[in-house]
Design an enzyme around this catalytic site. Sequence first.
Site, mmCIF file in Angstrom:
data_model
loop_
_atom_site.group_PDB
_atom_site.id
_atom_site.type_symbol
_atom_site.label_atom_id
_atom_site.label_comp_id
_atom_site.label_asym_id
_atom_site.label_seq_id
_atom_site.Cartn_x
_atom_site.Cartn_y
_atom_site.Cartn_z
ATOM 1 N N ARG A 198 0.859 -1.184 0.000
ATOM 2 C CA ARG A 198 0.000 0.000 0.000
ATOM 3 C C ARG A 198 0.901 1.241 0.000
ATOM 4 N NH1 ARG A 198 -1.831 -3.854 3.440
ATOM 5 N NH2 ARG A 198 -3.947 -4.660 3.065
ATOM 6 N N LYS A 221 -1.631 -3.091 7.669
ATOM 7 C CA LYS A 221 -3.060 -3.040 7.952
ATOM 8 C C LYS A 221 -3.522 -4.273 8.721
ATOM 9 C CE LYS A 221 -7.541 -2.439 5.630
ATOM 10 N NZ LYS A 221 -8.219 -2.302 4.310
ATOM 11 N N HIS A 277 -4.006 3.203 -4.763
ATOM 12 C CA HIS A 277 -4.259 1.765 -4.604
ATOM 13 C C HIS A 277 -4.183 1.048 -5.943
ATOM 14 C CE1 HIS A 277 -5.075 -0.853 -1.273
ATOM 15 N NE2 HIS A 277 -5.977 -1.529 -1.965
ATOM 16 N N ARG A 280 -1.147 -1.115 -6.252
ATOM 17 C CA ARG A 280 -1.243 -2.437 -5.602
ATOM 18 C C ARG A 280 -2.010 -3.397 -6.505
ATOM 19 N NH1 ARG A 280 -0.988 -4.898 -0.437
ATOM 20 N NH2 ARG A 280 -2.843 -6.031 0.250
ATOM 21 N N HIS A 303 -2.681 -10.754 2.563
ATOM 22 C CA HIS A 303 -4.104 -11.031 2.780
ATOM 23 C C HIS A 303 -4.277 -12.128 3.827
ATOM 24 C CE1 HIS A 303 -5.420 -9.385 -1.430
ATOM 25 N NE2 HIS A 303 -5.260 -8.447 -0.535
ATOM 26 N N TYR A 312 -8.020 -11.800 -8.198
ATOM 27 C CA TYR A 312 -7.074 -11.638 -9.303
ATOM 28 C C TYR A 312 -6.880 -12.931 -10.095
ATOM 29 C CZ TYR A 312 -5.919 -7.565 -6.439
ATOM 30 O OH TYR A 312 -5.998 -6.402 -5.703
#
Length: 332
Positions: A198, A221, A277, A280, A303, A312
């Site tokens: 990020r 995050k 973003h 990313r 993630h 994706y």
Amino acid sequence: MAITKTDKGWHVDEQPAGRGGKRYRKTFSTKAEALAFQAWLKTKVNQSPEWAPAKRDMRRLIDLIEIWHQHHGATLRAGKDTYSRLKTLCEVLGNPFLDHFKASTFAEYRKSRIEAGIAPNTLNREHAYLRSVFNEAKRLGYWTLENPLSNVRQIKVAERELSYLSKEEIREILHSLEISKSDDALLVAKICLSTGSRWSEAQGLRCSQVRDGQIHFSNTKSGKNRSVPISDDLSEELQAQSLRKGGSGQLFNYCYGAFRKAINRTDISLPAGQMTHVLRHTFASHFMMNNGNILVLQRLLGHSSLTMTMRYAHLSPDHLQEAKTKNPLATL
């Protein structure tokens, strides 16, 4: 009322559990029978708590939110922000008594918010925040009933378009950044494109986080650290940047504005909310188009769930390619 003499006999009219409890009326032929029945009712109340009416929970919703904050929320990385959102939500709901707060209470509130144009994702977050308050209070023993929001379904939200940059657009943005007044924006953008980080993670890097041909991301995050290998060229650029900064402290100054201006100098149009973003998304999209492994991508992006990374998967060259050879027209 208790026992009275009537034309039909001795009449018992009792509320053994007190006001609000079940009322019993029965007539007997003798006073002794009436007294025995009255005594039996009182004994039942003493022996069986279910005969007594449940006492009202006079606490209000804000009381449970405070308990959540004191015992759990204050320890979360985003606890302060969530606590503020919960208090605002409580105020809008009218800070109801806990024994009056039902699933329908939140459903009506949500309906009015949807009609006011509030985004479904925002309402789903509010639902999750409030549900967690009751769950945590129950774990701690401050709430003994079922979670009133446990059976409330979240609003189904259509997947948002994940925009990514083509190779030509990447070159265009990098060129625009090269003529930027900021010396840092170009290098931060390169980090995002090379690692899938990020913008805030890349911009906040310290000199000590770049070593041994890797960038070690912390304070992410998800709260989990991750390390991503980088090319020799990028590693040399970052080492030179570290030397300019004296080898300690932060590598970069704030440069989000410089990136926004660089985008505005191009003809590239990005979906709302995907300014930085998009870098990313571009890393992840090109990673899959270059036949990368979806599990490796999950670790690189940090993630917590593979479900998030699967967005994706359709970009992989082999994804669902059997559709071209297994369809009925192809086998005619």
